[in-house]
Design a protein around this motif. Structure first.
Motif, mmCIF file in Angstrom:
data_model
loop_
_atom_site.group_PDB
_atom_site.id
_atom_site.type_symbol
_atom_site.label_atom_id
_atom_site.label_comp_id
_atom_site.label_asym_id
_atom_site.label_seq_id
_atom_site.Cartn_x
_atom_site.Cartn_y
_atom_site.Cartn_z
ATOM 1 N N GLU A 53 17.570 2.265 20.603
ATOM 2 C CA GLU A 53 16.426 2.057 19.710
ATOM 3 C C GLU A 53 15.437 3.218 19.783
ATOM 4 N N ILE A 54 15.308 3.815 20.942
ATOM 5 C CA ILE A 54 14.425 4.974 21.066
ATOM 6 C C ILE A 54 14.930 6.093 20.159
ATOM 7 N N ARG A 55 16.227 6.384 20.230
ATOM 8 C CA ARG A 55 16.815 7.423 19.363
ATOM 9 C C ARG A 55 16.695 7.049 17.892
ATOM 10 N N ARG A 56 16.931 5.777 17.580
ATOM 11 C CA ARG A 56 16.852 5.334 16.175
ATOM 12 C C ARG A 56 15.436 5.500 15.630
ATOM 13 N N PHE A 57 14.449 5.051 16.393
ATOM 14 C CA PHE A 57 13.069 5.187 15.926
ATOM 15 C C PHE A 57 12.680 6.651 15.767
ATOM 16 N N ASN A 72 5.813 1.711 18.196
ATOM 17 C CA ASN A 72 6.955 1.203 18.948
ATOM 18 C C ASN A 72 7.153 1.958 20.255
ATOM 19 N N LEU A 73 7.237 3.255 20.183
ATOM 20 C CA LEU A 73 7.535 4.045 21.376
ATOM 21 C C LEU A 73 6.304 4.189 22.283
ATOM 22 N N ASP A 128 15.492 -0.861 25.770
ATOM 23 C CA ASP A 128 14.609 0.294 25.594
ATOM 24 C C ASP A 128 13.151 -0.068 25.835
ATOM 25 N N ASP A 129 12.756 -1.282 25.500
ATOM 26 C CA ASP A 129 11.394 -1.729 25.813
ATOM 27 C C ASP A 129 11.175 -1.742 27.321
#
Length: 151
Positions: A53-57, A72-73, A128-129
């Motif tokens: 999710e980090i890469r996606r965001f 988000n990040l 990822d959170d």
């Protein structure tokens, strides 16, 4: 004697701030309308692939917009920085003032939040959170260690 009194006052202030922090954290994570938290409205989703999710965001930052990406990040990092600062500040016990213990507590507490989110369908479980929250707690601990060294 004066130093002992100062430490005691710092611990008391730390404990009060820690309780307030936990109350605000629980509110924002589970009840905040601004974050779209409504019990039972989210289908159970899970991300168990680290950094997915980090890469996606990050890849979609222009599509989602910088505000959403940073919320988000950066939000996941910032929301746990007080944890890393307040846990050792409020503790009399040397063990809970240890970097590795605070980091482990951050992982466990963040993981517990993610599990409760998936069980209550308020948010989704996202590894990822947990990673970002732990980074935030580490940053908070570093600020605590610097403040302690200066003091």
């Amino acid at each position: 004697m004066q130093q002992a009194k100062k430490k005691r006052i710092n611990r008391i202030v730390g404990r009060i701030l820690l309780v307030a922090y936990f109350a605000l954290l629980i509110f924002f994570v589970f009840f905040s309308d601004e974050l779209g938290r409504k019990t039972g409205t989210i289908v159970r989703r899970m991300n168990t692939h680290p950094f997915h999710e980090i890469r996606r965001f990050w890849a979609m930052r222009y599509t989602y917009g910088w505000k959403t990406t940073l919320m988000n990040l950066g939000g996941n990092i910032l929301i746990f920085a007080p944890f890393g600062f307040l846990i050792p500040m409020s503790s009399k016990n040397k063990v809970t003032r240890n970097f590795f213990v605070v980091t482990l507590l951050a992982i466990m507490f963040s993981g517990a939040i993610e599990v409760v989110q998936i069980l209550t369908k308020v948010g989704a479980f996202d590894i990822d959170d947990i990673i970002l929250n732990t980074v935030g707690a580490i940053i908070g601990y570093i600020v605590y260690a610097i403040a302690k060294a200066i003091n």
